[in-house]
Design an enzyme around this catalytic site. Structure first.
Site, PDB file in Angstrom:
ATOM      1  N   LYS A 203       0.920  -1.266  -0.013  1.00 48.65           N
ATOM      2  CA  LYS A 203      -0.119  -0.012   0.030  1.00 48.65           C
ATOM      3  C   LYS A 203       0.977   1.209   0.103  1.00 48.65           C
ATOM      4  O   LYS A 203       2.001   1.104   0.249  1.00 48.65           O
ATOM      5  CB  LYS A 203      -1.006  -0.090   1.150  1.00 48.65           C
ATOM      6  CG  LYS A 203      -2.267  -0.855   0.951  1.00 48.65           C
ATOM      7  CD  LYS A 203      -3.154  -0.715   1.843  1.00 48.65           C
ATOM      8  CE  LYS A 203      -4.429  -1.667   1.335  1.00 48.65           C
ATOM      9  NZ  LYS A 203      -5.321  -1.918   2.534  1.00 48.65           N
ATOM     10  N   ARG A 237      -3.751  -9.828   5.014  1.00 51.10           N
ATOM     11  CA  ARG A 237      -4.408  -9.788   3.521  1.00 51.10           C
ATOM     12  C   ARG A 237      -3.063  -9.445   2.570  1.00 51.10           C
ATOM     13  O   ARG A 237      -2.834  -8.261   2.920  1.00 51.10           O
ATOM     14  CB  ARG A 237      -5.587  -9.020   3.488  1.00 51.10           C
ATOM     15  CG  ARG A 237      -6.138  -8.850   2.166  1.00 51.10           C
ATOM     16  CD  ARG A 237      -7.320  -8.035   2.124  1.00 51.10           C
ATOM     17  NE  ARG A 237      -8.043  -7.897   0.891  1.00 51.10           N
ATOM     18  CZ  ARG A 237      -7.416  -7.263  -0.272  1.00 51.10           C
ATOM     19  NH1 ARG A 237      -6.332  -6.331   0.080  1.00 51.10           N
ATOM     20  NH2 ARG A 237      -8.080  -7.174  -1.254  1.00 51.10           N
TER      21      ARG A 237
END
Ligand code: HH2
Length: 258
Positions: A203, A237
């Site tokens: 991210k 995740r």
């Protein structure tokens, strides 16, 4: 939790698994590499992403879900649309991962008659605009309060706590400082001790800290993942299953020896 984005526009793997047979092969590879569950998504929620119509989302999900039904690990579907939730539950999905955190009655009603697990994620605002100016009075308390409201509503609707996971939603209406505070204080997010799922893989917070582009964020992602696990995350995740598995194996061996 291995990520399988069946989208043309996801921020790190968009377009790679649009072809169902490529997606199915990628899923089996992640299982071989040690994924305990898979998260299938057919609508990108990256900042500014376009909304995908229900039919298009289902067209992407259906062949892959059907082919993976017997793959040996639970299948989660990352969707915020009640119509999609109902359809994938009928196709055998084991978990619904809703980045809107089951904010709508329709979403709650979609999961209520089933036995699927529910991941309640926190997002401030909408993907189209959420990163413009996220503001919190006290980020940990604010996220905790919203998650508590949402999980209480699910439980009032008859969904047992054993079916519920929570997720502070790293990067979903949060600045770098908000993300760092949440990652450092994961253990404070639930008074009920609900399991925490965390998604930090590749991210932009990793890019902000390291200066790396999306395809060079593995080392940073692994560091964030281990910090999250130490702070209490129970499900991670990730895009890079094999590397995550190795990092967890080494880290947990050291933890056990402590
Ligand atoms: N992050 C993304 C999507 N879904 N679900 C949960 N529960 N937690 C997360 O942190 C999370 C999520 C965004 O990442 P990705 O799926 O890789 O990208 P995109 O939304 O562009 O498809």
């Amino acid at each position: 939790m291995g990520i399988l984005n069946l989208t043309p526009d996801s921020f790190s793997d968009g377009g790679q698994w649009l072809d169902p047979s490529a997606a199915i092969a990628a899923a089996h590879r992640m299982i071989d590499e040690g994924a305990d569950l898979l998260d299938l998504g057919a609508e990108s929620t990256r900042p500014g992403a376009a909304v995908v119509p229900v039919e298009a989302e289902l067209d992407r999900l259906q062949p892959v879900l059907k082919a993976l039904r017997e793959c040996g690990v639970p299948l989660s579907v990352d969707t915020r649309k009640p119509e999609v939730m109902r359809a994938v539950i009928d196709l055998g999905a084991d978990m619904i991962n809703d980045v809107e955190g089951f904010a709508s009655v329709e979403a709650i009603n979609a999961v209520r008659p089933s036995s699927v697990a529910c991941c309640v994620m926190h997002m401030q605002g909408e993907p189209q605009s959420m990163q413009q100016a996220p503001v919190y009075e006290h980020v940990i308390q604010d996220v905790k309060n919203i998650l508590a409201q949402r999980t209480e509503r699910l439980q009032s609707a008859g969904i047992d706590a054993s079916r519920i996971l929570i997720d502070p939603g790293i990067g979903f209406g949060k600045t770098l400082d908000h993300n760092l505070s949440l990652l450092a204080h994961l253990d404070e997010l639930s008074d009920q001790g609900l399991p925490v799922l965390i998604g930090v893989s590749r991210k932009s917070m990793i890019g902000a800290l390291t200066g790396r582009s999306v395809d060079a964020r593995l080392a940073g992602s692994l560091a964030a993942m281990l910090a999250a696990v130490r702070a209490g995350a129970r499900v991670v995740r990730v895009h890079d299953v094999a590397a995550t598995r190795d990092a967890l194996t080494v880290w947990s061996a050291i933890e056990r020896a402590a």
